[in-house]
Scaffold this motif. Structure first.
Motif, mmCIF file in Angstrom:
data_model
loop_
_atom_site.group_PDB
_atom_site.id
_atom_site.type_symbol
_atom_site.label_atom_id
_atom_site.label_comp_id
_atom_site.label_asym_id
_atom_site.label_seq_id
_atom_site.Cartn_x
_atom_site.Cartn_y
_atom_site.Cartn_z
ATOM 1 N N VAL A 55 0.881 -1.212 0.020
ATOM 2 C CA VAL A 55 0.182 0.009 -0.052
ATOM 3 C C VAL A 55 0.912 1.410 0.029
ATOM 4 O O VAL A 55 1.932 1.428 0.563
ATOM 5 C CB VAL A 55 -0.913 -0.048 1.224
ATOM 6 N N GLN A 56 0.595 2.133 -1.018
ATOM 7 C CA GLN A 56 1.184 3.463 -0.940
ATOM 8 C C GLN A 56 0.240 4.651 -0.532
ATOM 9 O O GLN A 56 -0.793 4.771 -1.207
ATOM 10 C CB GLN A 56 1.916 3.704 -2.089
ATOM 11 N N LEU A 57 0.830 5.650 0.146
ATOM 12 C CA LEU A 57 0.271 6.951 0.487
ATOM 13 C C LEU A 57 0.799 7.952 -0.253
ATOM 14 O O LEU A 57 2.080 8.187 0.295
ATOM 15 C CB LEU A 57 -0.177 7.040 1.980
ATOM 16 N N VAL A 58 0.432 8.658 -1.070
ATOM 17 C CA VAL A 58 1.153 9.851 -1.347
ATOM 18 C C VAL A 58 0.254 11.366 -1.065
ATOM 19 O O VAL A 58 -1.128 11.241 -1.355
ATOM 20 C CB VAL A 58 1.018 9.677 -2.792
ATOM 21 N N GLU A 59 0.909 12.134 -0.338
ATOM 22 C CA GLU A 59 0.195 13.339 0.057
ATOM 23 C C GLU A 59 0.590 14.444 -1.239
ATOM 24 O O GLU A 59 1.609 14.385 -1.747
ATOM 25 C CB GLU A 59 0.702 13.789 1.147
ATOM 26 N N SER A 60 -0.241 15.307 -1.251
ATOM 27 C CA SER A 60 0.243 16.586 -2.096
ATOM 28 C C SER A 60 -0.667 17.853 -1.258
ATOM 29 O O SER A 60 -1.306 17.683 -0.298
ATOM 30 C CB SER A 60 -0.249 16.230 -3.273
ATOM 31 N N GLY A 61 -0.091 19.028 -1.785
ATOM 32 C CA GLY A 61 -0.900 20.278 -1.383
ATOM 33 C C GLY A 61 0.068 21.099 -0.321
ATOM 34 O O GLY A 61 -0.540 22.087 0.090
ATOM 35 N N GLY A 62 0.853 20.677 0.199
ATOM 36 C CA GLY A 62 1.903 21.399 1.043
ATOM 37 C C GLY A 62 2.405 22.630 0.434
ATOM 38 O O GLY A 62 2.344 22.617 -0.936
ATOM 39 N N GLY A 63 2.843 23.562 1.200
ATOM 40 C CA GLY A 63 3.577 24.797 0.780
ATOM 41 C C GLY A 63 3.788 25.910 1.511
ATOM 42 O O GLY A 63 3.669 25.427 2.907
ATOM 43 N N LEU A 64 3.969 27.156 1.150
ATOM 44 C CA LEU A 64 4.393 28.286 1.820
ATOM 45 C C LEU A 64 3.233 29.171 1.930
ATOM 46 O O LEU A 64 2.841 29.530 0.747
ATOM 47 C CB LEU A 64 5.445 28.893 1.655
ATOM 48 N N VAL A 65 2.589 29.615 3.060
ATOM 49 C CA VAL A 65 1.502 30.539 3.186
ATOM 50 C C VAL A 65 1.574 31.391 4.348
ATOM 51 O O VAL A 65 2.277 31.120 5.171
ATOM 52 C CB VAL A 65 0.250 29.375 3.224
ATOM 53 N N GLN A 66 0.939 32.494 3.970
ATOM 54 C CA GLN A 66 1.053 33.498 5.048
ATOM 55 C C GLN A 66 0.046 33.324 6.224
ATOM 56 O O GLN A 66 -0.734 32.648 5.836
ATOM 57 C CB GLN A 66 0.748 34.765 4.626
ATOM 58 N N ALA A 67 0.608 33.514 7.364
ATOM 59 C CA ALA A 67 -0.646 33.604 8.403
ATOM 60 C C ALA A 67 -1.857 34.233 7.982
ATOM 61 O O ALA A 67 -2.031 35.272 7.286
ATOM 62 C CB ALA A 67 -0.020 34.167 9.668
ATOM 63 N N GLY A 68 -2.972 33.438 8.280
ATOM 64 C CA GLY A 68 -4.265 33.635 8.097
ATOM 65 C C GLY A 68 -4.425 33.203 6.916
ATOM 66 O O GLY A 68 -6.029 33.076 6.526
ATOM 67 N N GLY A 69 -3.801 32.530 5.938
ATOM 68 C CA GLY A 69 -4.005 31.955 4.712
ATOM 69 C C GLY A 69 -4.736 30.573 4.888
ATOM 70 O O GLY A 69 -4.958 30.010 5.908
ATOM 71 N N SER A 70 -4.842 30.012 3.663
ATOM 72 C CA SER A 70 -5.430 28.372 3.733
ATOM 73 C C SER A 70 -4.639 27.634 2.845
ATOM 74 O O SER A 70 -4.163 27.928 1.861
ATOM 75 C CB SER A 70 -6.828 28.515 3.089
ATOM 76 N N LEU A 71 -4.675 26.219 3.046
ATOM 77 C CA LEU A 71 -3.933 25.152 2.230
ATOM 78 C C LEU A 71 -4.906 24.107 2.247
ATOM 79 O O LEU A 71 -5.562 23.981 3.407
ATOM 80 C CB LEU A 71 -2.687 24.775 2.673
ATOM 81 N N ARG A 72 -5.027 23.255 1.080
ATOM 82 C CA ARG A 72 -5.884 22.082 1.165
ATOM 83 C C ARG A 72 -4.924 20.797 0.997
ATOM 84 O O ARG A 72 -4.171 20.987 -0.291
ATOM 85 C CB ARG A 72 -6.758 22.037 0.345
ATOM 86 N N LEU A 73 -4.583 19.912 2.019
ATOM 87 C CA LEU A 73 -3.845 18.740 1.706
ATOM 88 C C LEU A 73 -4.567 17.463 1.239
ATOM 89 O O LEU A 73 -5.814 17.455 1.613
ATOM 90 C CB LEU A 73 -3.178 18.216 3.027
ATOM 91 N N SER A 74 -3.912 16.875 0.391
ATOM 92 C CA SER A 74 -4.784 15.632 -0.123
ATOM 93 C C SER A 74 -3.994 14.520 -0.152
ATOM 94 O O SER A 74 -2.671 14.398 -0.090
ATOM 95 C CB SER A 74 -4.996 15.758 -1.743
ATOM 96 N N CYS A 75 -4.462 13.309 0.189
ATOM 97 C CA CYS A 75 -3.544 11.964 0.298
ATOM 98 C C CYS A 75 -4.445 10.907 -0.547
ATOM 99 O O CYS A 75 -5.752 10.738 -0.155
ATOM 100 C CB CYS A 75 -3.479 11.650 1.710
ATOM 101 N N VAL A 76 -3.977 10.161 -1.441
ATOM 102 C CA VAL A 76 -4.590 9.180 -1.974
ATOM 103 C C VAL A 76 -3.916 7.615 -1.706
ATOM 104 O O VAL A 76 -2.629 7.522 -1.998
ATOM 105 C CB VAL A 76 -4.715 9.131 -3.361
ATOM 106 N N ALA A 77 -4.629 6.686 -1.287
ATOM 107 C CA ALA A 77 -3.910 5.446 -1.172
ATOM 108 C C ALA A 77 -4.211 4.489 -2.307
ATOM 109 O O ALA A 77 -5.258 4.411 -2.855
ATOM 110 C CB ALA A 77 -4.567 4.802 0.198
ATOM 111 N N SER A 78 -3.036 3.740 -2.664
ATOM 112 C CA SER A 78 -3.318 2.842 -3.526
ATOM 113 C C SER A 78 -2.285 1.520 -3.452
ATOM 114 O O SER A 78 -1.814 1.525 -2.317
ATOM 115 C CB SER A 78 -2.577 3.607 -4.812
ATOM 116 N N GLY A 79 -2.719 0.504 -4.160
ATOM 117 C CA GLY A 79 -2.287 -0.823 -3.954
ATOM 118 C C GLY A 79 -3.238 -1.725 -3.713
ATOM 119 O O GLY A 79 -4.457 -1.859 -4.020
ATOM 120 N N ARG A 80 -3.098 -3.091 -3.145
ATOM 121 C CA ARG A 80 -3.761 -4.004 -2.725
ATOM 122 C C ARG A 80 -4.601 -3.908 -1.810
ATOM 123 O O ARG A 80 -4.410 -4.563 -0.581
ATOM 124 C CB ARG A 80 -2.899 -5.618 -2.765
ATOM 125 N N ILE A 81 -5.391 -3.100 -1.893
ATOM 126 C CA ILE A 81 -6.427 -2.525 -0.692
ATOM 127 C C ILE A 81 -7.488 -3.316 -0.521
ATOM 128 O O ILE A 81 -8.491 -3.161 -1.707
ATOM 129 C CB ILE A 81 -6.778 -1.194 -0.655
#
Length: 122
Positions: A2-28
């Motif tokens: 099973v593999q989990l792959v995250e995305s969506g991180g980064g640099l943001v100013q205080a008060g801002g927003s980010l959305r993280l995603s994670c998708v699992a794949s493999g023999r689930i």
């Protein structure tokens, strides 16, 4: 298996927003709980939010009202919407999933992503 792959991180100013995603794949076979953890330099890894396959959620106190966890069971995906970010939210964020694999469907095991860095500047 099973593999989990995250995305969506980064640099943001205080008060801002980010959305993280994670998708699992493999023999689930199925996924029980999914969650997001974070680890800041010099700190231990801590649970940020979790969601069970029925949809019930839990949050650590410092993010309640600012972060929202959700999941798409059809895509084996989990998301973390982070609003009103603060410098103290700066950390590497890790995706976690309790997975029953096709070859070991009786028992769930923990799987982790490699992490995505979130940096909040003041």
């Amino acid at each position: 298996q099973v593999q989990l792959v995250e995305s969506g991180g980064g640099l943001v100013q205080a008060g801002g927003s980010l959305r993280l995603s994670c998708v699992a794949s493999g023999r689930i076979f199925s996924i029980n709980a999914m969650g997001w953890y974070r680890q800041a330099p010099g700190n231990e890894r801590e649970l940020v939010a979790s969601i069970r396959n029925g949809g019930s959620t839990a949050y650590t106190g410092s993010v309640k009202g600012r972060f929202t966890i959700s999941r798409d069971n059809a895509k084996n995906a989990v998301y973390l919407q982070m609003n009103s970010l603060k410098p103290e939210d700066t950390a590497v964020y890790y995706c976690n999933a309790e997975v029953r694999t096709i070859s070991s469907w009786r028992y769930a095991s923990d799987y982790w992503g490699t992490g995505t860095l979130v940096t909040v500047s003041s």
